[in-house]
Structures are given as structure tokens and as C-alpha cells.
Design an enzyme around this catalytic site. Structure first.
Site, PDB file in Angstrom:
ATOM      1  N   HIS A  84      45.095  37.429  42.398  1.00 28.82           N
ATOM      2  CA  HIS A  84      44.514  38.713  43.289  1.00 28.82           C
ATOM      3  C   HIS A  84      45.310  38.942  44.324  1.00 28.82           C
ATOM      4  O   HIS A  84      45.537  40.075  44.759  1.00 28.82           O
ATOM      5  CB  HIS A  84      43.166  38.436  43.721  1.00 28.82           C
ATOM      6  CG  HIS A  84      41.827  38.406  42.530  1.00 28.82           C
ATOM      7  ND1 HIS A  84      41.013  37.340  42.491  1.00 28.82           N
ATOM      8  CD2 HIS A  84      41.879  39.150  41.586  1.00 28.82           C
ATOM      9  CE1 HIS A  84      40.387  37.696  41.353  1.00 28.82           C
ATOM     10  NE2 HIS A  84      40.710  38.796  40.866  1.00 28.82           N
ATOM     11  N   LYS A 104      23.866  41.088  38.264  1.00 28.21           N
ATOM     12  CA  LYS A 104      24.624  40.119  37.874  1.00 28.21           C
ATOM     13  C   LYS A 104      23.924  38.574  38.308  1.00 28.21           C
ATOM     14  O   LYS A 104      24.626  37.560  38.215  1.00 28.21           O
ATOM     15  CB  LYS A 104      26.012  40.289  38.303  1.00 28.21           C
ATOM     16  CG  LYS A 104      26.840  40.797  37.021  1.00 28.21           C
ATOM     17  CD  LYS A 104      28.365  40.274  37.444  1.00 28.21           C
ATOM     18  CE  LYS A 104      29.468  40.585  36.334  1.00 28.21           C
ATOM     19  NZ  LYS A 104      30.614  40.340  36.874  1.00 28.21           N
ATOM     20  N   ARG A 152      46.646  42.035  33.405  1.00 26.69           N
ATOM     21  CA  ARG A 152      47.375  40.552  33.048  1.00 26.69           C
ATOM     22  C   ARG A 152      47.889  40.749  31.691  1.00 26.69           C
ATOM     23  O   ARG A 152      48.569  39.806  31.352  1.00 26.69           O
ATOM     24  CB  ARG A 152      46.320  39.482  33.171  1.00 26.69           C
ATOM     25  CG  ARG A 152      46.044  39.195  34.430  1.00 26.69           C
ATOM     26  CD  ARG A 152      45.049  38.047  34.643  1.00 26.69           C
ATOM     27  NE  ARG A 152      43.641  38.521  33.935  1.00 26.69           N
ATOM     28  CZ  ARG A 152      42.403  38.058  33.708  1.00 26.69           C
ATOM     29  NH1 ARG A 152      42.116  37.069  34.479  1.00 26.69           N
ATOM     30  NH2 ARG A 152      41.541  38.761  33.536  1.00 26.69           N
ATOM     31  N   SER A 157      39.292  34.346  37.679  1.00 28.61           N
ATOM     32  CA  SER A 157      38.155  33.751  38.528  1.00 28.61           C
ATOM     33  C   SER A 157      37.308  32.513  37.719  1.00 28.61           C
ATOM     34  O   SER A 157      36.651  31.393  38.324  1.00 28.61           O
ATOM     35  CB  SER A 157      37.325  34.565  39.426  1.00 28.61           C
ATOM     36  OG  SER A 157      38.063  35.343  40.224  1.00 28.61           O
TER      37      SER A 157
HETATM   38  O1  PNS Z   1      36.783  41.717  39.114  1.00 27.85           O
HETATM   39  P1  PNS Z   1      36.211  42.565  38.064  1.00 27.85           P
HETATM   40  O2  PNS Z   1      34.904  42.104  37.502  1.00 27.85           O
HETATM   41  O3  PNS Z   1      36.962  42.825  36.846  1.00 27.85           O
HETATM   42  O4  PNS Z   1      36.068  43.998  38.651  1.00 27.85           O
HETATM   43  C1  PNS Z   1      35.212  44.943  37.875  1.00 27.85           C
HETATM   44  C2  PNS Z   1      34.752  46.228  38.866  1.00 27.85           C
HETATM   45  C3  PNS Z   1      34.000  45.785  39.944  1.00 27.85           C
HETATM   46  C4  PNS Z   1      36.397  46.946  39.394  1.00 27.85           C
HETATM   47  C5  PNS Z   1      33.998  47.217  37.859  1.00 27.85           C
HETATM   48  O5  PNS Z   1      33.049  46.503  37.206  1.00 27.85           O
HETATM   49  C6  PNS Z   1      33.353  48.307  38.749  1.00 27.85           C
HETATM   50  O6  PNS Z   1      34.003  49.329  39.194  1.00 27.85           O
HETATM   51  N1  PNS Z   1      31.981  48.175  38.968  1.00 27.85           N
HETATM   52  C7  PNS Z   1      31.149  49.218  39.706  1.00 27.85           C
HETATM   53  C8  PNS Z   1      30.393  50.196  38.632  1.00 27.85           C
HETATM   54  C9  PNS Z   1      31.190  51.307  37.958  1.00 27.85           C
HETATM   55  O7  PNS Z   1      31.665  52.186  38.452  1.00 27.85           O
HETATM   56  N2  PNS Z   1      31.418  51.166  36.722  1.00 27.85           N
HETATM   57  C10 PNS Z   1      32.408  51.737  35.900  1.00 27.85           C
HETATM   58  C11 PNS Z   1      31.813  52.799  34.797  1.00 27.85           C
HETATM   59  S1  PNS Z   1      32.926  53.536  34.027  1.00 27.85           S
END
Ligand code: PNS
Length: 162
Positions: free
Chosen positions: A17, A41, A91, A129
Site C-alpha cells: 500500500h 463488516k 496485484r 492485509s
Molecule cells: O482495501 P479494499 O477492501 O480492497 O477496498 C475496497 C474499497 C473500500 C475501495 C471498496 O470496497 C469501496 O469503495 N467501498 C465503498 C462502497 C462502494 O462505493 N462500493 C462500490 C460499489 S460499485
């Protein structure tokens, strides 16, 4: 590019990250690292406040970066921030497969809001993570997986959780 957002869960922030954040910071005038606060979550390994504090520490050498948390849809948060672009790391092809629909929906709902993908540096390609959290339970976090500061926080957290 002016205002960028680098969103994620960061539970915890890894060296992968951090490498991506450093590269994204060079591409933008200002970059906000945005930690998702997801009540559904549950708590996670670190609280959102702890994740933000660790990110602030490990990005303190980057003058154009700040760290915040957000809840709800990323596209709505991006609009509030008047972001020009979302930046995500990938990745693998599998990551890209997962990311593409999100980027496409965010582009549609965000009226053209683009997502830029940075390819993870090869030395960090296997780090996640979730792998770090699992290795931490066995005290087997390797070098170059998480910043030293984060490793200390993990050890402290494990002592507290028992
Ligand atoms: O580190 P991660 O868990 O891969 O991050 C995922 C993240 C936070 C970028 C993604 O889950 C997100 O944007 N969540 C917010 C809700 C949202 O907008 N969802 C997308 C629907 S298309």
C-alpha cells in the site's frame, strides 16, 4: 491531476500500500488516503481510528497526502471531496477483474469520475492485509511486508487481544 483519492480498508496498511501511495502522491497535486468505515463488516483487526493513525504515521513524509475515513459509497465521498480521480493498486489479473466493475459503476454514477490503476511492485505482489493478519497470529510477519511502525502496532494489538 489535482485531487486524488486512494481508498481501501487498510487493516493494516502494508508496504505494498505504502509504495502505491507514494507513487500516487507523485501523480497528484493532493492525495487523500480514504479508509472505509464499514459498520456492517464489524470491528476488523484494527479500528478505523487506529488504521487512520497508522497511515498518518507512515505517510508523514509525504507533504501532499492526508488520511481520512469515509462511509457509504466511494462515489459520493469522491464528489464531496471534489476528486478528479480514484487511484487503486492491482496485484494480479484477478484483482483487475474485481476492480473493473467498481471502476465502471463509479464512472457512471460519478459522471465520468475515472479510476487509475497502478500495478503493484513485484516485491509486494503477494502481500495483502489479510495475509499479514494471519501471519501475525503466528508471529511470522516477514521483512518488507509492513512498515516497522505497523509491525509494532500489530504486536501490541496481539498482546492486548491475547
Ligand atoms: O482495501 P479494499 O477492501 O480492497 O477496498 C475496497 C474499497 C473500500 C475501495 C471498496 O470496497 C469501496 O469503495 N467501498 C465503498 C462502497 C462502494 O462505493 N462500493 C462500490 C460499489 S460499485
Amino acid at each position: 491531476m489535482k485531487q486524488g483519492i486512494f481508498p481501501g480498508s487498510f487493516d493494516p496498511v502494508t508496504c505494498g500500500h505504502l509504495d502505491l501511495i507514494e507513487r500516487a502522491a507523485k501523480l497528484t497535486e493532493h492525495l487523500t488516503v480514504a479508509v472505509l468505515y464499514n459498520a456492517a463488516k464489524g470491528g476488523g483487526f484494527f479500528t478505523v481510528e487506529e488504521r487512520v493513525a497508522m497511515l498518518e504515521e507512515v505517510t508523514s513524509h509525504l507533504p501532499n497526502v492526508n488520511v481520512e475515513c469515509f462511509s457509504g459509497l466511494l462515489v459520493d465521498y469522491a464528489q464531496i471531496k471534489q476528486a478528479d480521480v480514484i487511484i487503486r493498486g492491482v496485484r494480479s489479473a484477478k484483482d483487475l477483474e474485481n476492480e473493473m466493475p467498481m471502476a465502471q459503476i463509479n464512472k457512471q454514477l460519478g459522471k465520468g469520475l475515472d479510476t487509475i490503476f497502478l500495478i503493484t511492485a513485484p516485491q509486494y505482489a503477494a502481500i495483502s492485509s489479510s495475509a499479514v493478519r494471519e501471519l501475525a497470529l503466528f508471529n511470522r510477519i516477514g521483512e518488507q511486508m509492513v512498515p516497522n511502525f505497523v509491525e509494532i502496532q500489530i504486536q501490541n494489538k496481539i498482546k492486548i487481544k491475547g
